[in-house]
Scaffold this active site. Structure first.
Site, short mmCIF file in Angstrom:
data_model
loop_
_atom_site.label_atom_id
_atom_site.label_comp_id
_atom_site.label_asym_id
_atom_site.label_seq_id
_atom_site.Cartn_x
_atom_site.Cartn_y
_atom_site.Cartn_z
N ALA A 156 0.74 -1.19 -0.05
CA ALA A 156 -0.01 -0.04 0.04
C ALA A 156 0.95 1.00 0.15
CB ALA A 156 -0.91 -0.17 1.29
N GLY A 199 0.60 -5.22 0.94
CA GLY A 199 -0.49 -5.07 0.09
C GLY A 199 -0.45 -5.89 -1.28
N GLU A 202 -0.59 -9.31 -0.51
CA GLU A 202 -2.02 -9.76 -0.48
C GLU A 202 -2.96 -9.75 -1.58
OE1 GLU A 202 -1.58 -6.47 2.66
OE2 GLU A 202 -2.55 -8.07 4.06
N GLU A 222 4.95 -4.90 7.05
CA GLU A 222 3.99 -4.01 7.74
C GLU A 222 4.45 -3.54 8.97
OE1 GLU A 222 2.69 -6.58 5.94
OE2 GLU A 222 1.05 -5.54 4.68
N1 CAA Z 1 4.64 3.32 -0.93
C1 CAA Z 1 5.15 4.32 -1.28
N2 CAA Z 1 6.24 4.49 -2.01
C2 CAA Z 1 7.07 3.44 -2.04
C3 CAA Z 1 6.57 2.23 -1.74
C4 CAA Z 1 5.50 2.13 -0.82
N3 CAA Z 1 4.85 0.97 -0.31
N4 CAA Z 1 7.56 1.16 -1.89
C5 CAA Z 1 8.37 1.84 -2.63
N5 CAA Z 1 8.30 3.31 -2.76
C6 CAA Z 1 8.95 4.06 -3.55
C7 CAA Z 1 10.04 4.88 -2.80
O1 CAA Z 1 9.56 5.55 -1.81
C8 CAA Z 1 10.90 5.55 -3.86
O2 CAA Z 1 10.25 6.64 -3.99
P1 CAA Z 1 11.19 7.92 -4.50
O3 CAA Z 1 12.33 7.56 -5.66
O4 CAA Z 1 10.41 8.95 -4.49
O5 CAA Z 1 12.21 7.98 -2.95
C9 CAA Z 1 10.77 4.38 -5.10
O6 CAA Z 1 9.43 3.64 -4.60
C10 CAA Z 1 11.65 3.46 -5.17
O7 CAA Z 1 11.86 2.67 -3.90
P2 CAA Z 1 13.32 2.57 -3.34
O8 CAA Z 1 14.25 3.55 -3.49
O9 CAA Z 1 12.93 2.32 -1.69
O10 CAA Z 1 13.68 1.15 -4.03
P3 CAA Z 1 14.69 -0.03 -3.48
O11 CAA Z 1 14.95 -0.87 -4.54
O12 CAA Z 1 15.74 0.47 -2.69
O13 CAA Z 1 13.78 -0.72 -2.35
C11 CAA Z 1 11.80 -1.89 -1.32
C12 CAA Z 1 12.59 -1.35 -2.71
C13 CAA Z 1 12.59 -2.66 -0.70
C14 CAA Z 1 10.54 -2.43 -1.80
C15 CAA Z 1 11.52 -0.68 -0.64
O14 CAA Z 1 10.83 0.34 -1.53
C16 CAA Z 1 10.56 -0.88 0.44
O15 CAA Z 1 10.89 -1.30 1.39
N6 CAA Z 1 9.39 -0.37 0.02
C17 CAA Z 1 8.22 -0.43 1.12
C18 CAA Z 1 7.70 -1.90 1.20
C19 CAA Z 1 6.69 -1.85 2.38
O16 CAA Z 1 6.81 -1.64 3.48
N7 CAA Z 1 5.57 -2.30 2.04
C20 CAA Z 1 4.28 -2.54 2.88
C21 CAA Z 1 3.57 -1.20 2.61
S1 CAA Z 1 2.19 -1.10 3.84
C22 CAA Z 1 0.94 -2.12 3.58
O17 CAA Z 1 1.05 -2.60 2.39
C23 CAA Z 1 -0.17 -2.44 4.47
C24 CAA Z 1 -1.00 -3.16 4.02
O18 CAA Z 1 -1.00 -4.59 4.29
C25 CAA Z 1 -2.62 -3.03 3.26
#
Ligand code: CAA
Length: 351
Positions: A156, A199, A202, A222
């Site tokens: 998400a 998400g 999921e 999460e």
């Molecule tokens: N939401 C918003 N933006 C996100 C994102 C997310 N879930 N995942 C990645 N992005 C964005 C980053 O902020 C980044 O944007 P900027 O260039 O503007 O900074 C861009 O995508 C590229 O990401 P990274 O630079 O972080 O890429 P990476 O290859 O170094 O890392 C990753 C990849 C490990 C997936 C890392 O991006 C990450 O940890 N993302 C978050 C994953 C996460 O925590 N997901 C769970 C979300 S909460 C959820 O889903 C709740 C639910 O169950 C309903």
């Protein structure tokens, strides 16, 4: 005499690409239709002057909407246009949609690549809308969901939801409309190419079949954000990979699962070697083989399997029996069995 020029772009799912141009002449047309067509056998069809309209690329249709044109290439284009108008009118921003295999398979591409296809509210609404649109198009027999770029979906959209309060989340039933994907009657196939986190994982699990690319990575991070999985992760993951592995993934927020392990544990059907295009082509192939079968039979089979999630064994067996008996009310059951006895392919009428 005026000329209608159709620019055709072949897209052969095995990866072969090429550009072709065809010119057709119409006495009644004053306008151009410029479009691109995705079709596995476009080369052959172009020589026959036949445009497989059910394979129109939706983004292009949006720009050159067929309804703005006075005339269409032929009857087949007209038929295809009706199907595609439903989608072309949608103007999706965060996803791309396509109808392939003569309009029998709907494909949804998550397309927010800069944010690793993070599931913003707008994207989720569009996916739900596209799924429901495909569900409403009679000819569609299965739906493929995949991500463009290096992620299926990285979860998400954190930036979008970071300031939400309990009240916001509770009142808006945050993410609950996402259940619409699992509730579809038509089969869904997730083609997971890269990150499927939070998400994203999921969403994949809400689909009926998951095919993984070699770089697929599943995780529920999460807790590292101070929340818990909120779109079915705590409920579905445990059923797919067992309590211990699900707990490890959910409670550490790390311990991601790669494609090979996901296949070993049954989270995905199998790993498809090769690049993203090969993976999506394979998912479309599976979808096509489902779409060729009787749609009501497939819907009943899906319902029966899903009942195993909700019911105990004896109740589940009863539900299966009712649905099994119901298939004998279908013309397709008569046709399927007659075709077997007569050693020919069945011609299902989907009723
Ligand atoms: N939401 C918003 N933006 C996100 C994102 C997310 N879930 N995942 C990645 N992005 C964005 C980053 O902020 C980044 O944007 P900027 O260039 O503007 O900074 C861009 O995508 C590229 O990401 P990274 O630079 O972080 O890429 P990476 O290859 O170094 O890392 C990753 C990849 C490990 C997936 C890392 O991006 C990450 O940890 N993302 C978050 C994953 C996460 O925590 N997901 C769970 C979300 S909460 C959820 O889903 C709740 C639910 O169950 C309903």
């Amino acid at each position: 005499m005026e000329t209608l020029i159709l620019i055709l772009k072949t897209y052969v799912t095995a990866g072969l690409r090429g550009e072709l141009a065809a010119t057709k002449t119409f006495s009644h047309s004053k306008r151009f239709i410029l479009t691109s067509v995705k079709c596995g056998s476009a080369g052959v069809r172009i020589h026959e002057n036949f445009i497989p309209a059910t394979s129109w690329n939706i983004k292009t249709c949006r720009r050159f909407h067929p309804s703005r044109c006075q005339a269409y290439a032929d009857q087949d284009v007209n038929q295809g246009t009706k199907l595609h108008e439903k989608l072309a009118e949608k103007n999706y921003d965060s996803i791309d949609v396509d109808l392939v295999e003569n309009g029998t398979v709907g494909v949804i591409y998550l397309d927010r690549q800069k944010a690793l296809n993070a599931l913003s509210e707008a994207l989720m609404n569009e996916v739900v809308d596209a799924c429901q649109t495909f569900e409403s198009i009679e000819e569609v027999g299965a739906i493929v969901i995949t991500g463009k770029g290096k992620a299926f979906a990285a979860g998400a959209d954190i930036k979008e939801m970071k300031d939400k309060t309990f009240e916001d989340a509770h009142k808006s039933r945050l993410f609950s409309h996402w259940n619409a994907v699992a509730a579809l009657r038509k089969p869904t196939i997730a083609a997971v190419n890269g990150f499927a986190l939070g998400g994203g994982c999921e969403l994949a699990m809400a689909c009926d079949i998951i095919l993984a690319g070699e770089k697929a990575l599943f995780g529920q991070p999460e807790v590292k954000l101070g929340v818990i999985p909120g779109i079915g992760g705590t409920q579905r993951l445990i059923r797919e990979v067992g309590k211990s592995r699900a707990m490890e993934m959910i409670l550490t927020g790390k311990a991601f699962m790669n494609a090979e392990e996901a296949a070993q544990r049954g989270l995905v059907s199998r790993v498809v070697p090769g690049d993203n295009e090969t993976l999506v082509a394979e998912a479309i192939k599976v979808a096509k083989s489902i779409a060729e079968l009787s749609r009501p039979t497939i819907a009943m089979a899906k319902e029966a399997v899903n009942a195993a999630y909700e019911l105990g064994l004896s109740e589940g067996i009863k539900r299966e029996h009712s649905l099994f008996c119901a298939t004998f009310a279908l013309e397709d059951q008569k046709e399927g069995m007659a075709a077997f006895a007569e050693k020919r392919d069945p011609q299902f009428k989907h009723k």
